[in-house]
Scaffold this motif. Structure first.
Motif, PDB file in Angstrom:
ATOM      1  N   ARG A 180       0.844  -1.190   0.000  1.00  0.00           N
ATOM      2  CA  ARG A 180       0.000   0.000   0.000  1.00  0.00           C
ATOM      3  C   ARG A 180       0.881   1.242   0.000  1.00  0.00           C
ATOM      4  O   ARG A 180       2.002   1.216   0.478  1.00  0.00           O
ATOM      5  CB  ARG A 180      -0.887   0.045   1.250  1.00  0.00           C
ATOM      6  CG  ARG A 180      -1.891  -1.085   1.327  1.00  0.00           C
ATOM      7  CD  ARG A 180      -2.420  -1.191   2.759  1.00  0.00           C
ATOM      8  NE  ARG A 180      -3.252  -2.349   2.946  1.00  0.00           N
ATOM      9  CZ  ARG A 180      -2.799  -3.567   3.236  1.00  0.00           C
ATOM     10  NH1 ARG A 180      -1.507  -3.787   3.343  1.00  0.00           N
ATOM     11  NH2 ARG A 180      -3.631  -4.565   3.413  1.00  0.00           N
ATOM     12  N   ARG A 181       0.325   2.317  -0.489  1.00  0.00           N
ATOM     13  CA  ARG A 181       0.987   3.617  -0.396  1.00  0.00           C
ATOM     14  C   ARG A 181       0.545   4.213   0.929  1.00  0.00           C
ATOM     15  O   ARG A 181      -0.634   4.533   1.107  1.00  0.00           O
ATOM     16  CB  ARG A 181       0.566   4.492  -1.567  1.00  0.00           C
ATOM     17  CG  ARG A 181       1.226   5.840  -1.581  1.00  0.00           C
ATOM     18  CD  ARG A 181       0.823   6.595  -2.837  1.00  0.00           C
ATOM     19  NE  ARG A 181       1.440   7.887  -2.849  1.00  0.00           N
ATOM     20  CZ  ARG A 181       0.818   8.980  -3.225  1.00  0.00           C
ATOM     21  NH1 ARG A 181      -0.408   8.925  -3.684  1.00  0.00           N
ATOM     22  NH2 ARG A 181       1.456  10.130  -3.203  1.00  0.00           N
ATOM     23  N   ASN A 182       1.447   4.326   1.884  1.00  0.00           N
ATOM     24  CA  ASN A 182       1.152   4.806   3.232  1.00  0.00           C
ATOM     25  C   ASN A 182       1.491   6.291   3.334  1.00  0.00           C
ATOM     26  O   ASN A 182       2.648   6.669   3.125  1.00  0.00           O
ATOM     27  CB  ASN A 182       1.984   4.040   4.258  1.00  0.00           C
ATOM     28  CG  ASN A 182       1.632   2.569   4.331  1.00  0.00           C
ATOM     29  OD1 ASN A 182       0.934   2.141   5.235  1.00  0.00           O
ATOM     30  ND2 ASN A 182       2.112   1.778   3.373  1.00  0.00           N
ATOM     31  N   ILE A 183       0.511   7.099   3.680  1.00  0.00           N
ATOM     32  CA  ILE A 183       0.734   8.527   3.889  1.00  0.00           C
ATOM     33  C   ILE A 183       0.397   8.833   5.342  1.00  0.00           C
ATOM     34  O   ILE A 183      -0.697   8.533   5.813  1.00  0.00           O
ATOM     35  CB  ILE A 183      -0.122   9.397   2.949  1.00  0.00           C
ATOM     36  CG1 ILE A 183       0.189   9.084   1.482  1.00  0.00           C
ATOM     37  CG2 ILE A 183       0.109  10.878   3.250  1.00  0.00           C
ATOM     38  CD1 ILE A 183      -0.669   9.839   0.485  1.00  0.00           C
ATOM     39  N   SER A 219       5.061   1.981   0.084  1.00  0.00           N
ATOM     40  CA  SER A 219       5.790   3.237   0.201  1.00  0.00           C
ATOM     41  C   SER A 219       5.291   3.974   1.433  1.00  0.00           C
ATOM     42  O   SER A 219       4.215   3.680   1.952  1.00  0.00           O
ATOM     43  CB  SER A 219       5.614   4.110  -1.051  1.00  0.00           C
ATOM     44  OG  SER A 219       4.268   4.521  -1.184  1.00  0.00           O
ATOM     45  N   LEU A 220       6.100   4.902   1.913  1.00  0.00           N
ATOM     46  CA  LEU A 220       5.770   5.674   3.105  1.00  0.00           C
ATOM     47  C   LEU A 220       6.210   7.105   2.897  1.00  0.00           C
ATOM     48  O   LEU A 220       7.349   7.356   2.490  1.00  0.00           O
ATOM     49  CB  LEU A 220       6.483   5.088   4.334  1.00  0.00           C
ATOM     50  CG  LEU A 220       6.385   5.886   5.637  1.00  0.00           C
ATOM     51  CD1 LEU A 220       4.949   5.900   6.151  1.00  0.00           C
ATOM     52  CD2 LEU A 220       7.327   5.310   6.682  1.00  0.00           C
ATOM     53  N   CYS A 221       5.302   8.032   3.178  1.00  0.00           N
ATOM     54  CA  CYS A 221       5.698   9.440   3.174  1.00  0.00           C
ATOM     55  C   CYS A 221       4.897  10.174   4.246  1.00  0.00           C
ATOM     56  O   CYS A 221       3.836   9.726   4.666  1.00  0.00           O
ATOM     57  CB  CYS A 221       5.514  10.079   1.799  1.00  0.00           C
ATOM     58  SG  CYS A 221       3.818  10.233   1.284  1.00  0.00           S
ATOM     59  N   SER A 241      10.684   8.235   5.645  1.00  0.00           N
ATOM     60  CA  SER A 241       9.962   8.040   4.390  1.00  0.00           C
ATOM     61  C   SER A 241      10.808   7.224   3.430  1.00  0.00           C
ATOM     62  O   SER A 241      12.036   7.292   3.450  1.00  0.00           O
ATOM     63  CB  SER A 241       9.633   9.390   3.736  1.00  0.00           C
ATOM     64  OG  SER A 241       8.738  10.125   4.536  1.00  0.00           O
ATOM     65  N   PHE A 242      10.153   6.436   2.602  1.00  0.00           N
ATOM     66  CA  PHE A 242      10.880   5.724   1.560  1.00  0.00           C
ATOM     67  C   PHE A 242       9.985   5.531   0.358  1.00  0.00           C
ATOM     68  O   PHE A 242       8.760   5.552   0.463  1.00  0.00           O
ATOM     69  CB  PHE A 242      11.458   4.392   2.063  1.00  0.00           C
ATOM     70  CG  PHE A 242      10.442   3.407   2.582  1.00  0.00           C
ATOM     71  CD1 PHE A 242       9.798   2.520   1.723  1.00  0.00           C
ATOM     72  CD2 PHE A 242      10.162   3.352   3.921  1.00  0.00           C
ATOM     73  CE1 PHE A 242       8.872   1.601   2.210  1.00  0.00           C
ATOM     74  CE2 PHE A 242       9.246   2.430   4.420  1.00  0.00           C
ATOM     75  CZ  PHE A 242       8.598   1.557   3.558  1.00  0.00           C
ATOM     76  N   SER A 243      10.615   5.379  -0.790  1.00  0.00           N
ATOM     77  CA  SER A 243       9.845   5.221  -2.019  1.00  0.00           C
ATOM     78  C   SER A 243       9.410   3.768  -2.170  1.00  0.00           C
ATOM     79  O   SER A 243       9.805   2.899  -1.402  1.00  0.00           O
ATOM     80  CB  SER A 243      10.666   5.678  -3.213  1.00  0.00           C
ATOM     81  OG  SER A 243      11.866   4.951  -3.268  1.00  0.00           O
ATOM     82  N   GLU A 244       8.622   3.507  -3.163  1.00  0.00           N
ATOM     83  CA  GLU A 244       7.996   2.201  -3.354  1.00  0.00           C
ATOM     84  C   GLU A 244       9.004   1.070  -3.478  1.00  0.00           C
ATOM     85  O   GLU A 244      10.007   1.172  -4.163  1.00  0.00           O
ATOM     86  CB  GLU A 244       7.120   2.251  -4.610  1.00  0.00           C
ATOM     87  CG  GLU A 244       6.232   1.059  -4.758  1.00  0.00           C
ATOM     88  CD  GLU A 244       5.195   1.259  -5.828  1.00  0.00           C
ATOM     89  OE1 GLU A 244       4.922   0.293  -6.546  1.00  0.00           O
ATOM     90  OE2 GLU A 244       4.662   2.371  -5.961  1.00  0.00           O
TER      91      GLU A 244
END
Length: 177
Positions: free
Chosen positions: A60-63, A85-87, A76-79
């Motif tokens: 999942r893209r985690n925000i 990913s985490l931002c 944070s890291f990219s996919e």
């Protein structure tokens, strides 16, 4: 804007105590995974820290919406290969600028302050209602009392370890002009 929220609540719309869920229902966890897999999830910092190992949800893209974005931005890291990913973002404007154009694939997953802050941006809320009698210290908005939402579907009651639960879908009522 048509994001979604997904949550598990007790009869008083309690969602947790001492940083943990009130109850763990395997079918609810499975529902959560199926609904959010491959999607964007939005959460607060404490919700991220409550995840196993304080790690983002896989696939999942985690925000993470946090006033302390700069303090945690280095995490944070990219996919990765699994689509994880985490931002971190520090406000609604920054969050909205990072969302895909189709926000129906965005799920707000907690905690209390994030649910309340983003409810006006959401049209559908997937609410697992349980009869867990534990006392809560964090709460979800009571959609049964919210004039802007109505239940559009409800499952039969199910049982797990003596806890009765059902899946409910709330939808924002159409504006009348």
């Amino acid at each position: 804007m048509a994001m979604n929220q997904i949550v598990n609540v007790n009869a008083s719309f309690g969602i947790g105590k001492d940083g943990d869920l009130l109850c763990h229902i395997p079918e609810d966890m499975r529902f959560f995974r199926e609904m959010t897999a491959g999607k964007t999830v939005v959460m607060g910092r404490k919700t991220l820290l409550s995840m196993p190992g304080g790690r983002p949800l896989k696939g999942r893209r985690n925000i993470v919406l946090s006033r302390s974005k700069d303090k945690y931005a280095s995490e944070s890291f990219s996919e990765d290969a699994e689509g994880t990913s985490l931002c971190y973002v520090s406000g609604i404007e920054e969050l909205l600028s990072m969302l895909p154009s189709d926000t129906s694939d965005v799920f707000v997953i907690g905690g209390e302050a994030i649910y309340r802050l983003l409810l006006p941006c959401c049209d559908i809320c997937y609410v697992t209602k349980n009869d867990c009698g534990l006392e809560a210290d964090t709460f979800y908005p009571d959609l049964d009392k919210d004039p802007d939402f109505e239940i559009v579907s409800e499952s039969e009651r199910k049982l797990h370890n003596g806890i009765s639960y059902r899946f409910c879908t709330y939808k924002r009522k159409e504006a009348t002009a």
